[in-house]
Design a protein around this motif. Structure first.
Motif, PDB file in Angstrom:
ATOM      1  N   VAL A  86      -2.868  -4.555  20.055  1.00  0.00           N
ATOM      2  CA  VAL A  86      -3.023  -3.164  20.479  1.00  0.00           C
ATOM      3  C   VAL A  86      -1.794  -2.663  21.237  1.00  0.00           C
ATOM      4  O   VAL A  86      -1.604  -1.455  21.380  1.00  0.00           O
ATOM      5  N   PRO A 211      -0.954   6.998  19.405  1.00  0.00           N
ATOM      6  CA  PRO A 211      -1.498   5.655  19.148  1.00  0.00           C
ATOM      7  C   PRO A 211      -1.016   4.592  20.129  1.00  0.00           C
ATOM      8  O   PRO A 211      -1.652   3.549  20.268  1.00  0.00           O
ATOM      9  N   TYR A 214      -3.783   5.366  22.649  1.00  0.00           N
ATOM     10  CA  TYR A 214      -5.124   5.221  22.082  1.00  0.00           C
ATOM     11  C   TYR A 214      -5.051   4.322  20.847  1.00  0.00           C
ATOM     12  O   TYR A 214      -4.774   4.789  19.735  1.00  0.00           O
ATOM     13  N   PRO A 215      -5.258   3.008  21.006  1.00  0.00           N
ATOM     14  CA  PRO A 215      -5.090   2.055  19.904  1.00  0.00           C
ATOM     15  C   PRO A 215      -5.954   2.363  18.684  1.00  0.00           C
ATOM     16  O   PRO A 215      -5.581   2.012  17.560  1.00  0.00           O
ATOM     17  N   GLU A 216      -7.087   3.032  18.890  1.00  0.00           N
ATOM     18  CA  GLU A 216      -7.956   3.346  17.749  1.00  0.00           C
ATOM     19  C   GLU A 216      -7.293   4.315  16.765  1.00  0.00           C
ATOM     20  O   GLU A 216      -7.739   4.447  15.620  1.00  0.00           O
ATOM     21  N   GLN A 217      -6.236   4.997  17.190  1.00  0.00           N
ATOM     22  CA  GLN A 217      -5.515   5.912  16.305  1.00  0.00           C
ATOM     23  C   GLN A 217      -4.479   5.190  15.442  1.00  0.00           C
ATOM     24  O   GLN A 217      -3.919   5.778  14.522  1.00  0.00           O
ATOM     25  N   ASN A 218      -4.242   3.936  15.721  1.00  0.00           N
ATOM     26  CA  ASN A 218      -3.206   3.179  15.017  1.00  0.00           C
ATOM     27  C   ASN A 218      -3.717   2.743  13.641  1.00  0.00           C
ATOM     28  O   ASN A 218      -4.669   1.969  13.532  1.00  0.00           O
ATOM     29  N   THR A 219      -3.073   3.255  12.595  1.00  0.00           N
ATOM     30  CA  THR A 219      -3.482   2.933  11.223  1.00  0.00           C
ATOM     31  C   THR A 219      -2.509   1.979  10.536  1.00  0.00           C
ATOM     32  O   THR A 219      -2.603   1.763   9.319  1.00  0.00           O
TER      33      THR A 219
END
Length: 259
Positions: A86, A211, A214-219
C-alpha cells in the motif's frame, strides 16, 4: 531500504556532521559529502523553506505524476510499473540532458511514509525484467534518494532532498560540480513553485484522486518481489562523455533529476 527507514530523518537531514556547504543563496542550501572510496559518488543534500505551502500539499506534488508533466520541463516520460504494498511501488522516469550528453533514465522502487505531520519518500534503483536499459538512454542508478518534508506550521514546510545518484556515462568533473552549484538549487525552486500552484490545479483535475493517500484507489497491477533485483552501477555499460566541452549555461537545468 529498511536501513534508510529506520534511521531518523531528522538526524539524517538536519545533522551538519560530515557535510560541506556548496551553495547557499535565495533560500536554498546545498551540501555535499565525500565518500570513503574516492571513486564513489558524492552524496548531495538540499534544503528549501517553502512558505505558503503545507507539508501535505508538497507531499501530493511529489507523488502526482499527472501534475509533474505540467511543471517538470526536464521530464521525458514517467509512469508507474506496478505496486508492491500500500505504500511502495516501482516506477520509471526519464529526463533530458543538454546536448551532446545522452538522456538518462531510472527504474526505481519507491516507498513513502507519513510521520505525523511530516512525510518521507525514498527510492533506490532496481532491475525489472520488462524494463531493461534502452539503447537510446543511459540507465542511471539511484543508490539512495529521499525527500523529507517537515511541517513548519499549518501552511509552511521545509523540504529536504538527499540523493546519491550514479549518472553513469563517465561524466566529467565539471558536470558534477554544475549539478551542485546550479542545477540542484533550480530543481528545488521548481518544486516549491509547483507547490504554490498545485491546490488550484488539483481542484480542476480529479481532486479526490490521491492513491498515495487512499490505497483503495490504486489500480496498478501487483509486482512480484522475486522479479526485482537491486540495480548495481557496475553492471551497466559506461558511455564515455568525458570529452564534452564546458558550455552549459547556468540557465540550462537539463541535468536535473527530481525523483
Amino acid at each position: 531500504m529498511d536501513s534508510f527507514l529506520h534511521q531518523s530523518p531528522y538526524s539524517k537531514c538536519e545533522s551538519p556532521e560530515g557535510w560541506h556547504c556548496q551553495y547557499n543563496k535565495g533560500g536554498v542550501t546545498v551540501w555535499s559529502q565525500e565518500q570513503d572510496n574516492s571513486k564513489a559518488v558524492k552524496k548531495l543534500k538540499m534544503r528549501i523553506v517553502c512558505k505558503d505551502v503545507s507539508a501535505e500539499v508538497l507531499y501530493d506534488v511529489i507523488h502526482d505524476t499527472s501534475y509533474r508533466k505540467k511543471w517538470d520541463s526536464n521530464m521525458i516520460e514517467t509512469y508507474d510499473i506496478g505496486r508492491l504494498t500500500v505504500n511502495a511501488d516501482v516506477g520509471y522516469y526519464s529526463w533530458k540532458c543538454p546536448s551532446p550528453l545522452k538522456n538518462r533514465d531510472f527504474v526505481t522502487l519507491r516507498s513513502w511514509l507519513p510521520l505525523g505531520n511530516d512525510y518521507l519518500i525514498i527510492n533506490y534503483s532496481v532491475k525489472h525484467p520488462k524494463h531493461p536499459p534502452r539503447k537510446d538512454l543511459v540507465r542511471a542508478v539511484s543508490l539512495q534518494t529521499g525527500y523529507f518534508i517537515k511541517a513548519n506550521g499549518a501552511n509552511s514546510c521545509v523540504l529536504y532532498y538527499l540523493t546519491q545518484v550514479d549518472p553513469k556515462g563517465s561524466l566529467p568533473k565539471w558536470v558534477v560540480n554544475k549539478v551542485s552549484q546550479f542545477v540542484a538549487p533550480k530543481a528545488m525552486k521548481k518544486i516549491y513553485k509547483a507547490g504554490l500552484k498545485y491546490p488550484e490545479w488539483k481542484r480542476k483535475h480529479d481532486p479526490d484522486f490521491k492513491p498515495w493517500v487512499y490505497p483503495e484507489q490504486n489500480t496498478l497491477s501487483s509486482v512480484n518481489l522475486e522479479d526485482l533485483a537491486i540495480q548495481r552501477a557496475d553492471e551497466l555499460e559506461n558511455i564515455d562523455e568525458s570529452g564534452v566541452s564546458e558550455h552549459i549555461s547556468e540557465d540550462d537545468d537539463g541535468l536535473s533529476k527530481d525523483s
